[in-house]
Scaffold this motif. Structure first.
Motif, PDB file in Angstrom:
ATOM      1  N   UNK A  12       0.826  -1.207   0.000  1.00 14.15           N
ATOM      2  CA  UNK A  12       0.000   0.000   0.000  1.00 14.15           C
ATOM      3  C   UNK A  12       0.860   1.257   0.000  1.00 14.15           C
ATOM      4  N   UNK A  13       1.941   1.229   0.749  1.00  9.68           N
ATOM      5  CA  UNK A  13       2.847   2.382   0.802  1.00  9.68           C
ATOM      6  C   UNK A  13       3.450   2.662  -0.571  1.00  9.68           C
ATOM      7  N   UNK A  14       3.875   1.617  -1.246  1.00  4.09           N
ATOM      8  CA  UNK A  14       4.465   1.785  -2.579  1.00  4.09           C
ATOM      9  C   UNK A  14       3.447   2.373  -3.554  1.00  4.09           C
ATOM     10  N   UNK A  15       2.209   1.913  -3.466  1.00  2.00           N
ATOM     11  CA  UNK A  15       1.179   2.420  -4.375  1.00  2.00           C
ATOM     12  C   UNK A  15       0.857   3.884  -4.077  1.00  2.00           C
ATOM     13  N   UNK A  16       0.744   4.220  -2.802  1.00  2.00           N
ATOM     14  CA  UNK A  16       0.402   5.594  -2.420  1.00  2.00           C
ATOM     15  C   UNK A  16       1.508   6.563  -2.828  1.00  2.00           C
ATOM     16  N   UNK A  17       2.756   6.127  -2.749  1.00  5.33           N
ATOM     17  CA  UNK A  17       3.857   6.986  -3.192  1.00  5.33           C
ATOM     18  C   UNK A  17       3.768   7.295  -4.685  1.00  5.33           C
TER      19      UNK A  17
END
Length: 405
Positions: free
Chosen positions: A148-153
């Motif tokens: 999720x962090x990678x996608x939000x970035x």
């Protein structure tokens, strides 16, 4: 241990702290690493060597007489019931916010669904079942949060890590150390936690001298070596690895939801009292695509269930072994103990759900737990080595901190 402390409210708490006081604000709980390492090098072997079933049995091993027995019963209710209910209420509060943001559930609907499912498998599984599910749930939770962090970035509004850390809303929040020119802030989130809080405060998962469900896991370890390595890995994962996805998402939320008004506008159906900075984490998850969103929601459900099930199992073990079987019915059969344990699980879950409706944000609950546990930590460290520590020392410290809080 790591799965248990990865509660549904933990990402919310960390993201909320980041929004309010920046990355440096996490020193309020990072400071507990010191007591964690103290447990690794001094107390893990001692706990495993003690041979007790619960950490409260240690009291009658360490102390003697009626005062020791009274302390054991007092702690069983103080920690196993009162403290436990407060902790579970904070987790239920996070579930309420996640349920509303993700599914548009009311608080009551979320609590009913989450409580029934968790109570059922806590009743059926016991400690072994909790440990197995915790292991699986932790893997799911970490995969989900990192992905999720990678996608939000990569969201257009965030546009990568470099743009994130240079954004005007974020630039002042990324320092690992607080602004030392702001004395009040520096004292509150950095100096006091590092100088005083870590050794003076009892906090679940970071108990000075070990204890609680950390002790429960150490006592269940194969031997002293396994207990020590387990606590070492717990501290590494808990403090150094796990929080960074939540920190990054908290920072990214400052770009999309720069203030509470923007959060309130985005979620008009949520009770205004729940619109706090800790809402930013589930709010950011709404930007995820369907497949990834499903995985992350699964991870949050897993986090909720692993924490609640552990606290229910831990609390009921206190009620049964250290109160009921010790003081109420000493000759209780295994069947009677199981019945009492199951009844206590249901009652504690119900009380936690009701209390969660009174709370507003994760940070408030965190501060309350810190206040209640304040003042007793040093006794738990010294009682292993200093003969002058006695049952009334601990009773006085716990009772006074509870009253003052």
């Amino acid at each position: 241990m790591v799965a248990t402390t990865f509660a549904a409210d933990t990402p919310n708490l960390v993201a909320g702290i980041v929004r309010e006081t920046g990355v440096a604000g996490n020193w309020e709980w990072w400071a507990f690493l010191l007591t964690g390492m103290l447990t690794v090098f001094f107390y893990a072997r001692l706990w495993r060597r003690s041979g007790v079933t619960t950490d409260l049995e240690f009291y009658e091993l360490r102390y003697q007489g009626k005062s020791a027995a009274f302390l054991r019963g007092f702690r069983a209710i103080y920690l196993g019931v009162i403290f436990n209910i407060i902790i579970m209420a904070t987790v239920c509060l996070a579930a309420i916010k996640i349920g509303n943001v993700m599914f548009n559930f009311t608080a009551g609907e979320t609590l009913w669904i989450a409580s029934i499912v968790t109570v059922l498998y806590s009743l059926l599984g016991g400690l072994k079942g909790v440990l197995i599910t915790d292991f699986i749930q932790f893997i799911i939770a970490m995969v989900g949060s990192i992905w999720a962090t990678m996608y939000i970035l990569d969201l257009p509004e965030v546009n990568g890590m470099q743009n994130l850390i240079t954004h005007p809303n974020v630039a002042s929040k990324i320092n690992l150390l607080p602004d030392f020119s702001n004395t009040e802030l520096m004292m509150g989130i950095f100096l006091i936690p590092l100088a005083v809080q870590w050794w003076s405060t009892w906090y679940p998962g970071a108990e000075p001298g070990g204890g609680g469900y950390v002790a429960q896991r150490m006592l269940a370890a194969k031997d002293e070596k396994n207990a020590t390595w387990a606590v070492l890995f717990f501290n590494l994962a808990h403090y150094a690895l796990r929080p960074w996805p939540w920190i990054i998402i908290g920072l990214a939320s400052l770009i999309i939801y720069p203030n509470l008004e923007s959060l309130a506008t985005a979620f008009p159906n949520l009770d205004p009292k729940f619109v706090k900075d800790d809402l930013s984490y589930p709010a950011m998850l709404t930007f995820l695509p369907a497949g990834l969103l499903g995985l992350v929601i699964t991870s949050l459900i897993a986090a909720f269930m692993s924490t609640i099930s552990t606290h229910l199992n831990w609390g009921s073990s206190y009620v049964v072994n250290d109160f009921y079987a010790r003081f109420v019915k000493k000759d209780a059969s295994e069947k009677q103990k199981i019945i009492v344990g199951r009844i206590s699980i249901v009652i504690m879950m119900a009380c936690a759900g009701l209390l969660s409706l009174v709370l507003e944000q994760a940070k408030d609950a965190f501060d309350l737990v810190i206040q209640i546990g304040a003042g007793s930590g040093l006794l738990f460290i010294l009682r292993w080595f200093w003969h002058r520590i006695n049952p009334w020392s601990e009773i006085t410290a716990m009772a006074s901190s509870l009253i003052i809080a």
